[in-house]
Design an enzyme around this catalytic site. Sequence first.
Site, PDB file in Angstrom:
ATOM      1  N   HIS A   1      76.224-124.699  48.875  1.00  0.00           N
ATOM      2  CA  HIS A   1      76.823-126.038  48.792  1.00  0.00           C
ATOM      3  C   HIS A   1      77.726-126.287  50.006  1.00  0.00           C
ATOM      4  O   HIS A   1      77.718-127.359  50.603  1.00  0.00           O
ATOM      5  CB  HIS A   1      77.688-126.156  47.531  1.00  0.00           C
TER       6      HIS A   1
ATOM      7  N   HIS B   1      76.102-118.761  45.996  1.00  0.00           N
ATOM      8  CA  HIS B   1      75.682-120.080  45.513  1.00  0.00           C
ATOM      9  C   HIS B   1      76.567-121.182  46.108  1.00  0.00           C
ATOM     10  O   HIS B   1      76.075-122.144  46.719  1.00  0.00           O
ATOM     11  CB  HIS B   1      75.764-120.091  43.984  1.00  0.00           C
ATOM     12  N   GLU B   2      77.880-121.016  45.968  1.00  0.00           N
ATOM     13  CA  GLU B   2      78.800-122.052  46.471  1.00  0.00           C
ATOM     14  C   GLU B   2      78.749-122.144  47.994  1.00  0.00           C
ATOM     15  O   GLU B   2      78.985-123.213  48.563  1.00  0.00           O
ATOM     16  CB  GLU B   2      80.226-121.779  45.996  1.00  0.00           C
TER      17      GLU B   2
END
Lengths: 500, 500
Positions: free
Chosen positions: A271, A267-268
């Site tokens: 980003h 997920h990160e």
Amino acid sequence: MATQRATPAYDTLAGTWKKLHHFSHLQALASWDRMSMMPSGGNAARAEAMAEMDGLLHSIRTDPQLRSYIDAAESEPLGDLDKANLREIRRDWRSANALPADLVQRQSLANATCEHAWREQRPANDWQGFLENFRAVLKCSRAQAAFLSSETGLKPYDALMDFYEPGMTSEKLDVLFDDLLTWLPDLVRKVRLKQASQNVLPPVGPFSRAAQHAVGLEVMTLLGFDFNAGRLDESAHPFCGGVPEDTRLTTRYRDDDFVGSLMGTIHETGHGRYEQSLPRDLLGQPVAWARSAGIHESQSLSFEMQIGLSRAFVGLMAPAIVKHFGTQPAFDAENLYQHLIRVQPNFIRVEADELTYPLHVILRYRIERDLIEGRVEAEDIPDVWDKAMAELLDVDTCGNYKNGCMQDVHWAEGLFGYFPSYTLGAMYAAQWFAGIRRQVPDFDTRMAFGELHLAFDWLKTNIWAHGSRLTTEELVIRATGTPLDATHYRRHLETRYLGD
Amino acid sequence: MATQRATPAYDTLAGTWKKLHHFSHLQALASWDRMSMMPSGGNAARAEAMAEMDGLLHSIRTDPQLRSYIDAAESEPLGDLDKANLREIRRDWRSANALPADLVQRQSLANATCEHAWREQRPANDWQGFLENFRAVLKCSRAQAAFLSSETGLKPYDALMDFYEPGMTSEKLDVLFDDLLTWLPDLVRKVRLKQASQNVLPPVGPFSRAAQHAVGLEVMTLLGFDFNAGRLDESAHPFCGGVPEDTRLTTRYRDDDFVGSLMGTIHETGHGRYEQSLPRDLLGQPVAWARSAGIHESQSLSFEMQIGLSRAFVGLMAPAIVKHFGTQPAFDAENLYQHLIRVQPNFIRVEADELTYPLHVILRYRIERDLIEGRVEAEDIPDVWDKAMAELLDVDTCGNYKNGCMQDVHWAEGLFGYFPSYTLGAMYAAQWFAGIRRQVPDFDTRMAFGELHLAFDWLKTNIWAHGSRLTTEELVIRATGTPLDATHYRRHLETRYLGD
């Protein structure tokens, strides 16, 4: 000889925002360090230093001369890119100038104090201790919302949300979320019924932190993260911080489960790649910033849900899992895939499966909207929380603050209006991948053979490279032909969870 | 009701230096991170951000109004502590105002660029590449020295040294160092002759980094380091950074030798405890700063040489060494002690033994003094270095830049005038421990039983708690009864190395 551009006001503004870029770099680093490296005894000094910097950043943004520069720049001969930059400068300037300097400093201190204490209060299930700090946070955030509301004419909560998701309102959100509630709970029931008859082996721990870290690094490499311009560390609450030139991701480890940490890392990484791929030549100007929180989450959820939870990608990362944890039957790629897409209502948002996640978001959205607009008080939160958890997720959180209303860092640090971005991001992400599949017919087959660049290239061209050059709606239409269309999201979920 | 103090000018100054304290906190953190955490691709953005902050710090210190506040504060009714603070404020203000803002920014950028490239140029033995960046560093440092010289009336090099060691001059240093050279080389010869006949087992590696890190943490704990207000990490060149409230130590590891890392960690722990023990209630004001570089090094060398290399302390840390590296004959405490005090002229200053270390310092002192005062040019360094190494240490460094003139980070980051502090620190440290032994008759016996607090208590009472309240000379006289007296240093070395 170079010709002199006749845009003195614009150039002055660009210089000012370049300076803000430099100071914000130091502030972003201090914030990352506070969450991932700083020993507890350093917090008071850090909070003071960061409050001083918040004050400086605010005073630069509120220099009374800026208004006339911004107005003057509007009539200078600017190209499209500079025009877009000026639009974003004005937006940043407007939101800063709605707030008085003393509120900015009080808020910075209140948020830092509350967040720091939360790190020990949460494991101690200490709601009363938290409440004491949180009242000040809420008071500041309500004052902030009131100022922004009077500036923009938006409702107080919408004025906060506008900071993360320009153009979005609670009225529009209510339509989207109410519609979701007409079909999602039913889908959850059907999927749980289907999965109840499947025999899926859960991985057996313990999983050492060193091995989890090594798997994380390998998977980040597979996902194209640039380690020459970033790191992976640990923190109480995973986040993507730092600066585009040096992007700092964090995760957290549990010995008995590696999935939470791994999916969090993926997920990160979404980003992170967005940040690392923002237009380099424009860095330092607002036009190079990420478009919005919803678009940012659409990147993390493209990585986590669209790519990370795909059968193709699970097959690609299974070897790294076996390499670092050793062989076990649960690591068979198909079993692992079925394990990862297992649906099970749970206390914790960041550990929630893809299907129940939006229910966590809707719960938080409703509570924070009512908190900001005065319909709920700080001390009411546990009650409201427990009731909504029981109703939406059939989960009992009574007295279990640490796995209930104290689980997230957001409110502790005064972040209101952000939660809806997660579900907006999931909707956008489904729309991106519907677009990719229209363009690349064999997409899923080729991904399974490791051609991940198919996804990265599309995201880079259509999202990352644009920074904030386009508005959110322009970006979505240019990338996919239509504005946000939540039917892609529903179709994605139905295909993945009921399709085979 | 509280009475209002009639010291408005002083109070304004104290507010200004409090603000500097906050901003310096962020700059110190960014500097620590750059050396220990930052990936290489982040350097350009970091250098720009730190240059911006250097510019801001400089502009605060050079606000034209400060002069009149400082003058006005002199006639305000100040207590002794505030008077001492005002003296240090004036000192800080004076050194900042000698330099024009554009030099400060140019220098920050030149130093950061050179230091960052040095990290890869040193292992590559790339003197030519280094030289290219270093010319700009030297040019800035010479300009800095010229400005400070015209401000203080000191010689250019002395004007730089005054920043680290107020009151010290090259004239006084020449006396101290020339005297040292009359007896130290002879002592080195005698000790090497004596040690040649001793049979000492060297520890056998490899030593894993994880185990070395674990030993470092245990020894730091033994030495009273407060991990609630600090950390231990890795960097190319060990240092003590961060802020008093959160002190960041670094070390570096070699697989084949743990002694360098361990003694380096003990050294930095001395710096760290000084920082952590500065008067807390005064933090943010110059009177709470560490007294001088020489006094700072006297703490690191109290820890490394006076305590760390004592037979008593080696006995105390041997169990931690056995615990993490396993048993081997070389870890017998007496053998380990003899191994640690082994004298062997070597290329590398930070790995040098206690006896040859001052020769490395004298070599660097003479070169940097001549560099700043124009008697040596950047491109002459290797030649001058090689000759002096051959003469003082009988070591051949020709063509071996990485273990020769490129080994230290100091010059790469524009730090001139600091090196003498190491040997001044060693002299002060010997004087402290002569003082402690006069006060505590059974000192060495009791230390061997683990009563390390005897040393810490003395250092805390006599050095740490004072910050910069006293001048260096006042501090030394109050602690030991006399000004700096190098005979303690000679006696310490003769006792340790020839005494038994």
